[in-house]
Design a protein around this motif. Structure first.
Motif, PDB file in Angstrom:
ATOM      1  N   PHE A 146       1.280  -1.434   0.034  1.00 37.10           N
ATOM      2  CA  PHE A 146      -0.173  -0.039   0.115  1.00 37.10           C
ATOM      3  C   PHE A 146       0.732   1.490  -0.578  1.00 37.10           C
ATOM      4  O   PHE A 146       1.386   1.492   0.958  1.00 37.10           O
ATOM      5  CB  PHE A 146      -0.563   0.263   1.698  1.00 37.10           C
ATOM      6  N   GLY A 147       0.306   2.391  -0.593  1.00 43.23           N
ATOM      7  CA  GLY A 147       1.479   3.653  -0.421  1.00 43.23           C
ATOM      8  C   GLY A 147       0.266   4.678  -0.663  1.00 43.23           C
ATOM      9  O   GLY A 147      -0.771   4.710  -1.939  1.00 43.23           O
ATOM     10  N   THR A 148       1.048   5.750   0.009  1.00 40.60           N
ATOM     11  CA  THR A 148      -0.372   7.201  -0.572  1.00 40.60           C
ATOM     12  C   THR A 148       0.347   8.171  -0.536  1.00 40.60           C
ATOM     13  O   THR A 148       1.201   8.637   0.305  1.00 40.60           O
ATOM     14  CB  THR A 148      -1.383   6.840   0.504  1.00 40.60           C
ATOM     15  N   ASN A 149       0.020   8.924  -1.099  1.00 40.27           N
ATOM     16  CA  ASN A 149       0.870  10.383  -1.444  1.00 40.27           C
ATOM     17  C   ASN A 149      -0.829  11.898  -0.769  1.00 40.27           C
ATOM     18  O   ASN A 149      -1.362  12.061  -0.729  1.00 40.27           O
ATOM     19  CB  ASN A 149       0.627  11.418  -2.967  1.00 40.27           C
ATOM     20  N   PHE A 150       0.384  12.508   0.229  1.00 39.70           N
ATOM     21  CA  PHE A 150      -0.804  13.446   1.740  1.00 39.70           C
ATOM     22  C   PHE A 150      -0.747  14.631   0.736  1.00 39.70           C
ATOM     23  O   PHE A 150      -1.895  14.507   0.696  1.00 39.70           O
ATOM     24  CB  PHE A 150      -0.299  13.308   2.251  1.00 39.70           C
ATOM     25  N   ALA A 151       0.156  15.056   0.227  1.00 42.92           N
ATOM     26  CA  ALA A 151      -0.318  16.595  -0.358  1.00 42.92           C
ATOM     27  C   ALA A 151       0.683  16.541  -1.915  1.00 42.92           C
ATOM     28  O   ALA A 151       1.596  16.435  -1.942  1.00 42.92           O
ATOM     29  CB  ALA A 151       0.374  17.424   0.360  1.00 42.92           C
ATOM     30  N   ALA A 152       0.110  15.435  -2.856  1.00 42.14           N
ATOM     31  CA  ALA A 152       1.490  15.530  -4.154  1.00 42.14           C
ATOM     32  C   ALA A 152       0.114  16.158  -5.280  1.00 42.14           C
ATOM     33  O   ALA A 152      -1.109  16.183  -5.108  1.00 42.14           O
ATOM     34  CB  ALA A 152       1.809  13.979  -4.101  1.00 42.14           C
ATOM     35  N   ASP A 153       0.856  16.193  -6.150  1.00 43.17           N
ATOM     36  CA  ASP A 153       0.016  16.519  -7.332  1.00 43.17           C
ATOM     37  C   ASP A 153       0.535  15.369  -8.691  1.00 43.17           C
ATOM     38  O   ASP A 153       2.089  15.020  -8.215  1.00 43.17           O
ATOM     39  CB  ASP A 153       0.530  18.360  -7.838  1.00 43.17           C
ATOM     40  N   ALA A 154      -0.244  15.296  -8.904  1.00 39.90           N
ATOM     41  CA  ALA A 154       0.400  14.097 -10.305  1.00 39.90           C
ATOM     42  C   ALA A 154       1.591  14.480 -11.202  1.00 39.90           C
ATOM     43  O   ALA A 154       1.994  13.196 -11.602  1.00 39.90           O
ATOM     44  CB  ALA A 154      -0.725  14.392 -11.501  1.00 39.90           C
ATOM     45  N   SER A 155       1.344  15.710 -11.678  1.00 42.10           N
ATOM     46  CA  SER A 155       2.631  16.092 -12.288  1.00 42.10           C
ATOM     47  C   SER A 155       4.058  15.561 -11.908  1.00 42.10           C
ATOM     48  O   SER A 155       5.346  15.786 -12.313  1.00 42.10           O
ATOM     49  CB  SER A 155       2.910  17.360 -12.546  1.00 42.10           C
ATOM     50  N   ASN A 156       4.129  15.538 -10.120  1.00 40.25           N
ATOM     51  CA  ASN A 156       5.034  15.327  -9.908  1.00 40.25           C
ATOM     52  C   ASN A 156       5.764  13.639 -10.508  1.00 40.25           C
ATOM     53  O   ASN A 156       5.329  12.724  -9.063  1.00 40.25           O
ATOM     54  CB  ASN A 156       5.015  15.718  -8.501  1.00 40.25           C
ATOM     55  N   VAL A 157       6.114  13.561 -10.763  1.00 39.09           N
ATOM     56  CA  VAL A 157       6.588  11.709 -11.198  1.00 39.09           C
ATOM     57  C   VAL A 157       7.229  11.327 -10.209  1.00 39.09           C
ATOM     58  O   VAL A 157       7.516  10.084 -10.316  1.00 39.09           O
ATOM     59  CB  VAL A 157       7.200  11.589 -12.493  1.00 39.09           C
ATOM     60  N   ARG A 158       7.954  11.719  -9.440  1.00 42.46           N
ATOM     61  CA  ARG A 158       8.823  10.982  -8.573  1.00 42.46           C
ATOM     62  C   ARG A 158       8.036  10.020  -7.440  1.00 42.46           C
ATOM     63  O   ARG A 158       8.726   9.222  -6.341  1.00 42.46           O
ATOM     64  CB  ARG A 158       9.820  11.936  -7.310  1.00 42.46           C
ATOM     65  N   THR A 159       7.040  10.983  -7.190  1.00 36.68           N
ATOM     66  CA  THR A 159       6.506  10.201  -5.967  1.00 36.68           C
ATOM     67  C   THR A 159       4.889   9.327  -6.597  1.00 36.68           C
ATOM     68  O   THR A 159       4.130   8.737  -6.160  1.00 36.68           O
ATOM     69  CB  THR A 159       5.725  10.567  -4.972  1.00 36.68           C
ATOM     70  N   LEU A 160       4.897   9.128  -7.453  1.00 32.10           N
ATOM     71  CA  LEU A 160       3.755   8.594  -7.955  1.00 32.10           C
ATOM     72  C   LEU A 160       4.256   6.796  -8.139  1.00 32.10           C
ATOM     73  O   LEU A 160       5.644   6.542  -7.997  1.00 32.10           O
ATOM     74  CB  LEU A 160       4.015   8.803  -9.819  1.00 32.10           C
ATOM     75  N   PHE A 161       3.001   5.698  -8.225  1.00 36.60           N
ATOM     76  CA  PHE A 161       3.771   4.625  -7.641  1.00 36.60           C
ATOM     77  C   PHE A 161       3.180   3.611  -9.177  1.00 36.60           C
ATOM     78  O   PHE A 161       1.666   3.834  -9.656  1.00 36.60           O
ATOM     79  CB  PHE A 161       2.602   4.207  -6.654  1.00 36.60           C
ATOM     80  N   PRO A 162       4.056   3.039 -10.204  1.00 47.06           N
ATOM     81  CA  PRO A 162       3.605   2.262 -10.842  1.00 47.06           C
ATOM     82  C   PRO A 162       3.186   0.969 -10.349  1.00 47.06           C
ATOM     83  O   PRO A 162       3.702   0.454  -9.306  1.00 47.06           O
ATOM     84  CB  PRO A 162       5.071   2.407 -11.444  1.00 47.06           C
ATOM     85  N   LEU A 163       2.410   0.289 -11.359  1.00 44.96           N
ATOM     86  CA  LEU A 163       1.888  -1.452 -11.260  1.00 44.96           C
ATOM     87  C   LEU A 163       1.706  -2.080 -12.036  1.00 44.96           C
ATOM     88  O   LEU A 163       1.884  -0.817 -13.570  1.00 44.96           O
ATOM     89  CB  LEU A 163       0.315  -1.202 -10.714  1.00 44.96           C
ATOM     90  N   GLY A 164       2.047  -3.268 -11.815  1.00 47.55           N
ATOM     91  CA  GLY A 164       2.256  -3.858 -13.872  1.00 47.55           C
ATOM     92  C   GLY A 164       3.181  -4.857 -13.335  1.00 47.55           C
ATOM     93  O   GLY A 164       4.446  -4.267 -13.027  1.00 47.55           O
ATOM     94  N   GLY A 165       3.036  -5.661 -14.187  1.00 42.89           N
ATOM     95  CA  GLY A 165       3.591  -6.993 -14.194  1.00 42.89           C
ATOM     96  C   GLY A 165       4.245  -8.243 -13.447  1.00 42.89           C
ATOM     97  O   GLY A 165       2.802  -8.268 -12.840  1.00 42.89           O
ATOM     98  N   PHE A 166       4.822  -8.743 -13.204  1.00 44.56           N
ATOM     99  CA  PHE A 166       5.333 -10.831 -12.409  1.00 44.56           C
ATOM    100  C   PHE A 166       4.570 -10.555 -10.952  1.00 44.56           C
ATOM    101  O   PHE A 166       5.322  -9.526 -10.354  1.00 44.56           O
ATOM    102  CB  PHE A 166       5.759 -10.930 -12.413  1.00 44.56           C
ATOM    103  N   LEU A 167       3.566 -10.363 -10.357  1.00 46.26           N
ATOM    104  CA  LEU A 167       3.063 -10.341  -9.263  1.00 46.26           C
ATOM    105  C   LEU A 167       2.684  -8.994  -9.097  1.00 46.26           C
ATOM    106  O   LEU A 167       2.556  -8.564  -7.841  1.00 46.26           O
ATOM    107  CB  LEU A 167       3.875 -11.118  -8.693  1.00 46.26           C
TER     108      LEU A 167
END
Length: 738
Positions: free
Chosen positions: A618-639
């Motif tokens: 689980f992961g969450t940004n409490f105060a972030a904008d979508a343009s800040n890619v450093r704190t985005l969480f990616p998903l997809g791939g094995f498991l």
């Protein structure tokens, strides 16, 4: 006159003279019995079966001479243990795991456990004077030694093996001269270890100026040694090294093994020719497929030992005692197994003074207390798990009948102390998308008496990385630490809006910081610190009008970690938990105020070959904008939603749970091509979200995977397929999946 005829004639004479307790009189003047136990690795478990039958038939053993595994079983029996107690130890999961790897994971410190995440090749290379060096043995003897030490602690103060509950000799080999070395006294656990140090498997042991290895090289069947102990009749058990048939001599390994077997058998045959008619030779019916290295044959070997002794019952019967005589024999044996002594003083051996602070901090509290095996064993585990010792041990030096001094030993890695570890990762979905990385960790170790380390990490491939940290422990037990760190890395981060691909960025970041933390025994760690991160994002794919951005973050950081997994590649038991929070603050010089929290928890439970794994992230940004890619969480791939390509979606919040069933496969549970093999399926539920309030079961993706896994020397390898997405991706994956 043959000695088997002595007893009946003696009994008739006693009866004619009117002596009432005939069997008791026989017990007082009976022939002395010597037991000879050969080497043979795992095959030596048959010795336990022989002992079980000797006990059942009330046949006393007055002296034991053993080699290798025979010395281990014989030494445990000589210390006063019964055959059932020895069986419980040798046939236990703890005993088997002690031979499984260089250092069993349960003995590792938490810091050493963290290396498993990225550096998958388990065998480290020593780095000394600019040269790589291999360890002197493939398996660390520490876990085995601790088990032997714990089992024999009630006789640890006995200096002469003639004073043990049963007289004892262990046979070892001088590695320099090739001569047989008969150990008649000293430390019992050390003698057993010296006799069973198979070259290449265990490191040699230094004892009294000699470098000792497995006694099977010089005298695998010590008949003469036992005869010299003044016994009248020998019971000889030979389980060692059968010669293979031509059809099985089909590899360099089998031919080399045959060469060793020929040399050992030649010596054993010479010893057999020295047996007298009244001696009893037992050869349990172990076949050539019963490998000396296969601990899975333990139960079978014990049964074959029982059968061999049972079949020889007519020849053994003249040596038996009546119930009263055998009870008296057992009472005399038990009387020599003394209560655990009180520890008067704790001292460090002269060759271990460099580590006095660590040793005293861990063991000083034992002064004035009884020597408790479990507590002493825990102290050894804590120190050895730090990773820079080849051995950590203790001896009880007697001062009075009920008092002993505790002497401590610590030996630094002979192949280090500096070392390097390697890691590989590869992911390919067979559609042209591939990622690979190769990593190395260089550790400059043992810088201080508390074990300070300077670490350098280098990674090349899809995600290049260079990092360094200086681990500076402090405090009496060196559990507190300061950790200055610096890191530079590159990685790709995708950007999505409403699940539609927008762009793919190349993120370059430079980070440095300072942590302070504390290890919580060897199961966990808590740390906190401050970080400075600067970097740049560059557009790789997407709308050309989108621009890269620079960023600068100053943040507080804290993390709690917990890890009791028995294996990181394919865990069967235990849990791991990692809770982390990062808080960027303008007051520190950051571009913004923002908080990011992540949680990762995994639990494994097994029964037989079957394992269930529950893994939640689980992961969450409490105060972030979508343009800040450093704190985005990616998903997809094995498991990680296996029905999607790697990093196919990303968002400001994510949650995913996986429920996995894994079964160990392969004949006899030994795996495929001598590599542990597994088959598994996983059900996965999760997604990414731009708004936290949108998170829920209804908007989660339900996907899954099926896979085969192999625990290779380079790390876990998976072949699998995902389902539940628009396509059915296939995966070839080498590296840490969880």
């Amino acid at each position: 006159m043959p000695r088997p005829l002595v007893r009946p004639l003696f009994l008739l004479l006693l009866a004619a003279l009117g002596i009432g307790s005939v069997d008791h009189a026989w017990a007082q003047s009976r022939p002395k019995v010597g037991l000879v136990l050969s080497g043979g690795g795992a095959r030596g478990a048959a010795h336990i079966g022989v002992l079980k039958m000797l006990e059942a038939q009330r046949i006393p053993v007055d002296a034991i001479a053993g080699t290798s595994m025979g010395a281990v079983v014989g030494g445990l029996y000589a210390s006063g243990l019964s055959s059932s107690e020895i069986e419980a130890l040798i046939d236990s999961p703890e005993w088997r795991s002690a031979f499984a790897e260089t250092v069993p994971r349960r003995l590792e410190s938490f810091r050493r456990k963290t290396e498993d995440q990225r550096y998958l090749v388990k065998l480290p290379l020593g780095l000394n004077a600019g040269r790589f060096r291999l360890p002197r043995g493939l398996v660390s003897p520490q876990a085995v030694m601790q088990l032997l030490r714990r089992a024999t602690l009630p006789v640890a103060s006995v200096a002469r093996f003639d004073d043990l509950p049963t007289r004892y000799r262990a046979v070892s080999t001088d590695l320099e001269s090739g001569e047989s070395v008969v150990l008649e006294g000293g430390d019992l656990a050390t003698a057993m270890r010296a006799s069973s140090s198979a070259p290449g498997v265990f490191a040699p042991i230094e004892l009294d100026g000699r470098l000792l290895v497995d006694g099977g090289l010089a005298d695998n069947l010590p008949v003469e040694v036992a005869r010299s102990m003044g016994v009248d009749v020998l019971i000889v058990v030979d389980v060692g090294f059968p010669l293979r048939s031509r059809g099985s001599l089909d590899s360099a390994t089998s031919i080399s093994s045959q060469m060793l077997s020929i040399m050992v058998r030649r010596g054993s045959d010479a010893q057999r020719r020295k047996l007298l008619p009244e001696d009893v030779l037992l050869t349990p019916a172990l076949g050539e497929d019963d490998s000396t290295f296969d601990l899975a044959i333990t139960a079978r070997a014990i049964g074959l030992g029982e059968t061999a002794a049972r079949d020889a019952a007519p020849r053994l019967a003249p040596l038996a005692l009546d119930e009263r005589g055998y009870a008296e024999f057992l009472a005399r044996r038990a009387a020599r197994r003394q209560p655990l002594p009180r520890i008067d003083t704790v001292r460090v051996a002269g060759d271990s003074v460099r580590y006095s602070r660590l040793l005293n901090a861990e063991f000083a509290e034992f002064a004035g207390t009884r020597a408790e095996p479990a507590a002493l064993d825990a102290g050894l585990t804590t120190l050895f798990g730090r990773g820079n010792f080849e051995a950590v041990d203790y001896r009880l030096q007697p001062r009075a009948p009920d008092v002993a001094d505790l002497e401590l030993f610590a030996k630094r890695n002979s192949w280090g102390p500096n070392y390097v570890r390697f890691g590989l990762s590869l992911e390919d979905d067979f559609t042209g998308n591939a990622n690979y990385n190769a990593a190395a960790r260089f550790v400059i170790a043992d810088i201080s008496s508390l074990g300070a380390e300077w670490v350098w990490d280098v990674q090349v491939g899809s995600e290049p990385r260079v990092a360094t940290e200086f681990h500076l422990p402090f405090g009496d037990r060196a559990r507190w630490f300061l950790l200055p760190t610096a890191r530079f890395e590159l990685r790709n981060v995708p950007l999505f809006e409403r699940e539609q691909f927008v762009a793919d960025y190349r993120l370059r970041s430079t980070e440095y910081g300072l942590d302070v933390g504390r290890e919580l025994a060897n199961w966990g760690e808590v740390r906190a610190g401050v970080r400075s991160v600067t970097g740049h994002t560059r557009l790789r794919l997407g709308d050309p009008s989108l621009k890269g951005t620079d960023f600068e973050a100053r943040e507080y950081y804290t993390r709690f970690s917990y890890d009791t997994l028995d294996d990181r590649n394919f865990p069967r038991q235990g849990q791991s938990l990692r809770v982390e929070w990062r808080g960027e603050r303008r007051a520190l010089g950051s571009d913004r105020d923002a908080d990011v929290a992540t949680v990762d928890w995994l639990a494994a439970r097994s029964q037989g070959r079957d394992t269930a794994v529950l893994w939640t992230s689980f992961g969450t940004n409490f105060a972030a904008d979508a343009s800040n890619v450093r704190t985005l969480f990616p998903l997809g791939g094995f498991l990680n939603l296996s029905g999607l390509p790697r990093d196919a979606i990303s968002g400001r919040h994510y949650a995913i749970s996986r429920l996995m069933y894994v079964r160990k496969i392969g004949a006899g549970g030994e795996g495929f091509l001598n590599v542990p093999a597994y088959a598994g399926v996983a059900f996965e539920v999760g997604n990414v979200w731009d708004e936290r309030r949108a998170m829920g079961w209804g908007s989660a993706r339900k996907q899954g995977s099926a896979f085969f896994g192999f625990d290779t020397p380079l790390g876990p390898l998976y072949l699998g397929t995902g389902f539940g997405g628009a396509d059915t991706p296939f995966y070839l994956f080498l590296g840490r999946a969880f």
